[in-house]
Scaffold this motif. Structure first.
Motif, mmCIF file in Angstrom:
data_model
loop_
_atom_site.group_PDB
_atom_site.id
_atom_site.type_symbol
_atom_site.label_atom_id
_atom_site.label_comp_id
_atom_site.label_asym_id
_atom_site.label_seq_id
_atom_site.Cartn_x
_atom_site.Cartn_y
_atom_site.Cartn_z
ATOM 1 N N ALA A 1 0.835 -1.203 0.000
ATOM 2 C CA ALA A 1 0.000 0.000 0.000
ATOM 3 C C ALA A 1 0.872 1.257 0.000
ATOM 4 C CB ALA A 1 -0.932 -0.011 1.206
ATOM 5 N N LEU A 2 1.948 1.251 0.760
ATOM 6 C CA LEU A 2 2.856 2.393 0.805
ATOM 7 C C LEU A 2 3.548 2.599 -0.545
ATOM 8 C CD1 LEU A 2 4.013 4.586 2.608
ATOM 9 C CD2 LEU A 2 5.807 2.994 3.278
ATOM 10 N N ALA B 1 3.267 5.874 -2.869
ATOM 11 C CA ALA B 1 4.474 6.606 -3.272
ATOM 12 C C ALA B 1 4.504 6.799 -4.780
ATOM 13 C CB ALA B 1 5.716 5.857 -2.796
ATOM 14 N N LEU B 2 4.118 5.783 -5.552
ATOM 15 C CA LEU B 2 4.084 5.918 -7.009
ATOM 16 C C LEU B 2 3.045 6.961 -7.439
ATOM 17 C CD1 LEU B 2 4.472 2.211 -8.155
ATOM 18 C CD2 LEU B 2 6.132 4.074 -8.389
ATOM 19 N N LEU B 3 1.930 6.988 -6.774
ATOM 20 C CA LEU B 3 0.898 7.971 -7.077
ATOM 21 C C LEU B 3 1.393 9.391 -6.792
ATOM 22 C CD1 LEU B 3 -2.037 8.521 -7.904
ATOM 23 C CD2 LEU B 3 -2.653 8.275 -5.498
ATOM 24 N N VAL B 4 2.066 9.572 -5.671
ATOM 25 C CA VAL B 4 2.608 10.894 -5.322
ATOM 26 C C VAL B 4 3.658 11.329 -6.340
ATOM 27 C CG1 VAL B 4 3.992 12.143 -3.611
ATOM 28 C CG2 VAL B 4 2.047 10.765 -2.877
ATOM 29 N N LEU B 5 4.535 10.414 -6.752
ATOM 30 C CA LEU B 5 5.547 10.746 -7.756
ATOM 31 C C LEU B 5 4.907 11.138 -9.079
ATOM 32 C CD1 LEU B 5 8.311 8.064 -7.107
ATOM 33 C CD2 LEU B 5 8.441 10.530 -6.732
#
Length: 118
Positions: free
Chosen positions: A14-15, A19-23
């Protein structure tokens, strides 16, 4: 009986997805900022080209020659080139203007016009 909650592996997955979404969102925001800056620069160069076209239209025909120069607009320096050549009919001249940021080879805006040669 199994305890309620997430396993460590599930939390790590999930983390990683988060993180990929934020990037991806940060990359998109950076692209939007770069695009906005480029559009602003092109718009300002277009304003300079329009001002030069009006000046070429209003100038006496005897003073209208090919040349180059620079002008300031919005706290930036703009380099311009003007080419003047006879049109297909002798009654008109064709004026071509190109505007770039001072020190840059890339043409950001331009204008062409026909005006009376007299």
């Amino acid at each position: 009986m199994r305890a309620a909650g997430f396993t460590l592996l599930e939390l790590l997955v999930a983390l990683a997805v988060f993180a990929l979404l934020v990037l991806a969102l940060l990359h998109l925001a950076g692209q939007a900022t770069r695009t906005a800056a480029l559009l602003e620069e092109q718009w300002l160069a277009d304003v300079v080209a329009g001002n030069l076209a009006v000046a070429a239209t209003l100038a006496p025909a005897a003073d209208l020659r090919a040349g180059d120069g620079s002008t300031a607009l919005a706290g930036r320096e703009w380099a311009w080139q003007r080419e003047v050549e006879p049109a297909d009919t002798g009654a008109f001249v064709r004026v071509e203007l190109r505007v770039r940021r001072a020190g840059s080879p890339q043409v950001l805006a331009g204008a062409e016009l026909l005006r009376d040669a007299r």
